[in-house]
Scaffold this active site. Structure first.
Site, short mmCIF file in Angstrom:
data_model
loop_
_atom_site.label_atom_id
_atom_site.label_comp_id
_atom_site.label_asym_id
_atom_site.label_seq_id
_atom_site.Cartn_x
_atom_site.Cartn_y
_atom_site.Cartn_z
N ALA A 277 0.85 -1.18 0.00
CA ALA A 277 0.00 0.00 0.00
C ALA A 277 0.89 1.24 0.00
O ALA A 277 2.09 1.14 0.24
CB ALA A 277 -0.88 -0.01 1.25
N GLY B 222 -0.79 -5.06 -0.02
CA GLY B 222 -1.70 -4.82 -1.12
C GLY B 222 -1.19 -5.40 -2.43
O GLY B 222 -1.98 -5.72 -3.33
N GLU C 178 -2.24 -8.94 -2.36
CA GLU C 178 -3.71 -8.96 -2.47
C GLU C 178 -4.15 -8.72 -3.91
O GLU C 178 -5.09 -9.34 -4.40
CB GLU C 178 -4.32 -7.92 -1.52
N GLU D 167 1.30 -6.68 7.03
CA GLU D 167 0.49 -5.62 7.68
C GLU D 167 0.55 -5.67 9.20
O GLU D 167 0.54 -4.64 9.87
CB GLU D 167 -0.97 -5.72 7.23
#
Ligand code: NAD
Length: 703
Positions: free
Chosen positions: A63, A102, A105, A125
């Site tokens: 992210a 991310g 993901e 995370e």
């Protein structure tokens, strides 16, 4: 049109390329670019399948953490993953570098994944106090199985591509050029008529996990995860994956994510993540300062520290020459290193080949002349200024021009050592922590004469050997040990006032330290502090805070190594056992000093141990010994076990409120005496309603 996400068709394959340096983080621009280009690829009649690849050094590394804590911007993550997963044409991710957070993901929302062998995937995370929030907790268990997924999500540890393939996270390993290999892979999928394959459609339920799995898992991580909020949240999110249909699981993940973000631990851990990187920046040393190259390292003294430092360098691939005073000491030093590596072999940390390689990099000698070609020499002989001066005279005579001469001293004056050489600009302190091959902290002590390129080179070297370097000015104890003094002083005084070592330790353990001050002192050896006090002219038995320790040392109780200190230790055990004999000594000393004993609560114990850290930290800032408050936090988290989820002592002080801290310290000053004199900076900030962070920002802006 997106600037950072491109689209091009190569034959029958639509190729989406993210090019957003440095790490293709999922910023708003990348997210909207992706949504746009996936739609374009889907609409492109000539494209039968869609390949997602990244330019530069890595796949989407995660992210964009600069967006954390700010109002969300459209499109959200889920829109991206829905677009890729919902595509009516097969979508394939091609991974190189790291696909973290991310990034993974996004890759998991593609229908297929290929990667180069050096790639790594992971969901780190948890280290930032949160859980994966874009489907990671729901898709990873579907691909890798519940056990592997919960492990990856709770530990945050990366998984190399070959292992990820075994786990089912990656479908194909691509050798050679990634784009070429990925295009060939997608071509093969198309030839085989490979269908759209959505991770969300993989069925998962309680039958996929053995009875009692989650309870056992919780128990297994309880000790490591103690005090942390996010690991339990990670487990709950994976449980949701097995208990709920996909869409409900995603919703639950979102709720848990928000809960984590609201917990103060997330902000603290994200702060720590940022400031560990910030510590490398030195305001008056430009980023482009030319560095000296370090290809060969010399170490003088092969004792506890010298041996550990040698291993730290050998582990990162650098050849090390270790000089000792006599053959016996050299043999002992090398034998200890060998024994340590054998232990790593036995525990599975290193393979036989790795151990052989590392041992092969360390050579021993009695000749200082063998250091003539070393680029960096670290001295770790006994803590004796006279001896160190002798060693430096020899190094000055044999070392090549431009070699960096470093001392691992804990208490001696780096400037005085530097002044004995003909090249004080090349002299620096490198204060490693024991065990030096394990502990992440390295205090880089900048002497008055230390050259900027020497400092910059040492900071870079710290990173290269896996340490976090923090610059400290010259003073007694540098940043960490100087602050430790007040912490140990209060712990010692509280014994006389009525607490037992076990009570003090339990309170600090409860606060989040891995062990309390007395267990730590036993581990380090009580004789060390005893000697340091004597050298500073403090007679044994004369200083209330250390009278108990003095009595213990004089009674032969030097800590764990002698089987007794503040606690007793059973043969072969490191577990501290409370000892009535110690309580008897404490009571005697209290009576001798006329101190009435009373009950001390947990809150008082924590406050009296932690507030001296803050007060001394404020002095260290005022004197310019530390560059910024966050550097102090980095020191205490990485060198002394301050709980990371509390952000370090200075961050913690800001959260408590400096006025409250200041008032408490003033009250302690009234009650306990002048060692509680508040630091002027603390008083000033408290009166102004400011914080350490605010002070640091203003200071940085003035420059
Ligand atoms: P140690 O006693 O384990 O080792 C010192 C070694 O130096 C011995 O092996 C000795 O033979 C060798 N030596 C003595 N004179 C020498 C000479 N002239 N030439 C070459 N070798 C010589 O001590 P240590 O705990 O490793 O500490 C070394 C230094 O590191 C000290 O300055 C200490 O303050 C500092 N330090 C120690 C710790 C710790 O936790 N032990 C932590 C940080 C820094």
């Amino acid at each position: 049109m997106s600037d950072v996400v491109g689209y091009e068709r190569k034959g029958r394959i639509g190729v989406i390329t993210i090019d957003s340096p440095p790490v293709n983080a999922l910023s708003q621009a990348v997210r909207s670019g992706l949504v746009e280009q996936v739609a374009r690829a889907v609409a492109d009649d000539e494209a039968e399948a869609i390949l997602l690849i990244c330019a530069g050094r890595t796949f989407i590394a995660g992210a964009d953490i600069s967006e954390f804590g700010k109002p969300p911007k459209e499109p959200g993550f889920l829109e991206v993953t829905n677009a890729l997963e919902g595509s009516p044409k097969p979508t394939v991710a091609a991974i190189h570098g790291t696909a973290f957070g991310g990034g993974l993901e996004t890759a998991m929302s593609c229908h297929y994944r290929c990667a180069v062998p050096s790639a790594k995937v992971g969901q780190p995370e948890v280290k930032l106090g949160i859980i994966p929030g874009a489907g990671g907790t729901q898709r990873l268990p579907r691909l890798a199985g519940v056990e592997a997924a919960v492990n990856m999500i709770v530990t945050g540890k990366p998984v190399p591509a070959p292992k990820a393939k075994k786990l089912g996270i990656i479908d194909e390993i691509v050798e050679g050029d990634l784009l070429e290999g990925a295009l060939a892979y997608v071509g093969r999928l198309e030839d085989e008529g490979a269908p759209v394959r959505r991770t969300r459609d993989i069925s998962l339920d309680r039958s996929a996990v053995p009875e009692g799995f989650f309870a056992a898992y919780r128990e297994g991580i309880a000790k490591k995860a103690r005090g942390y909020f996010a690991p339990e949240m990670c487990i709950q999110a994976v449980e949701a994956a097995v208990d709920l249909p996909f869409d409900e699981g995603i919703q639950r993940e979102g709720e848990i994510f928000v809960e984590c973000m609201r917990n103060p631990q997330a902000a603290a851990l994200q702060y720590v993540f940022f400031v560990e990187r910030e510590a490398a920046k030195i305001p008056d040393v430009p980023k482009d300062t030319p560095l000296r190259s370090i290809n060969k390292v010399g170490i003088v003294g092969g004792g506890t520290m010298g041996g550990g430092i040698a291993m730290a360098f050998a582990n990162s691939g650098l050849p090390v020459t270790m000089v000792e005073a006599d053959q016996g000491a050299l043999d002992r030093g090398l034998a200890t290193i060998k024994k340590n590596y054998e232990r790593s072999l036995a525990s599975g940390r290193f393979t036989e080949v790795q151990v052989a390689e590392r041992l092969g990099r360390i050579s021993g000698t009695l000749e200082y002349g063998d250091l003539a070609d070393a680029d960096l020499v670290i001295e770790a002989v006994f803590e004796d200024l006279g001896l160190k001066k002798e060693v430096y005279a020899k190094l000055d005579a044999v070392c090549k021009a431009g070699a960096i001469l470093a001392t691992n001293t804990s208490t001696l004056d780096v400037d005085e050592i530097a002044a004995t050489t003909s090249r004080p600009a090349d002299v620096i302190g490198l204060h490693f922590f024991s065990p030096a091959n394990v502990m992440r902290l390295l205090e880089v002590v900048r002497g008055a004469a230390t050259a900027k390129d020497v400092l910059a080179t040492c900071m870079k070297m710290a990173k290269a050997i896996g340490k976090v370097g923090v610059v400290s000015g010259v003073c007694f104890g540098f940043i960490g040990n100087r602050m430790l003094e007040g912490y140990l002083r209060e712990a010692g005084l509280m014994l006389l006032e009525g607490a037992s070592p076990a009570e003090v330790d339990a309170a600090m353990y409860g606060f989040g330290f891995p062990m309390g001050p007395f267990a730590m002192s036993d581990l380090a050896g009580l004789d060390v502090g005893y000697r340091v006090r004597k050298e500073r002219g403090i007679e044994p038995g004369s200083e209330p805070s250390s009278v108990v320790a003095d009595r213990l040392v004089e009674g032969g109780r030097h800590g764990q190594k002698t089987g007794a200190g503040f606690y007793r230790y059973e043969e072969g055990s490191r577990a501290p056992v409370p000892d009535p004999e110690v309580v008897r000594i404490i009571e005697e000393e209290a009576a001798r000093l006329g101190i009435a004993r009373r009950e001390l609560g947990e809150e008082e114990i924590v406050t009296r141990c932690v507030y001296p850290l803050i007060n001394e930290g404020a002095r260290i800032l005022e004197e310019g010994i530390a560059i910024r408050p966050s550097d102090i936090d980095v020191v205490w988290i990485n060198g002394y076990g301050f709980p990371p989820y509390r952000g370090g002592p200075m961050y913690y002080a800001d959260q408590v409120g400096l006025k409250k801290v200041y008032d408490a310290i003033r009250a302690f000053r009234e009650r306990h005496g002048e060692h509680w004199e508040p630091a002027p900076l603390l008083g000033k900030l408290a009166e102004e309603g400011d914080t350490f962070l605010g002070w640091a920002i203003k200071k940085a802006m003035k420059k």
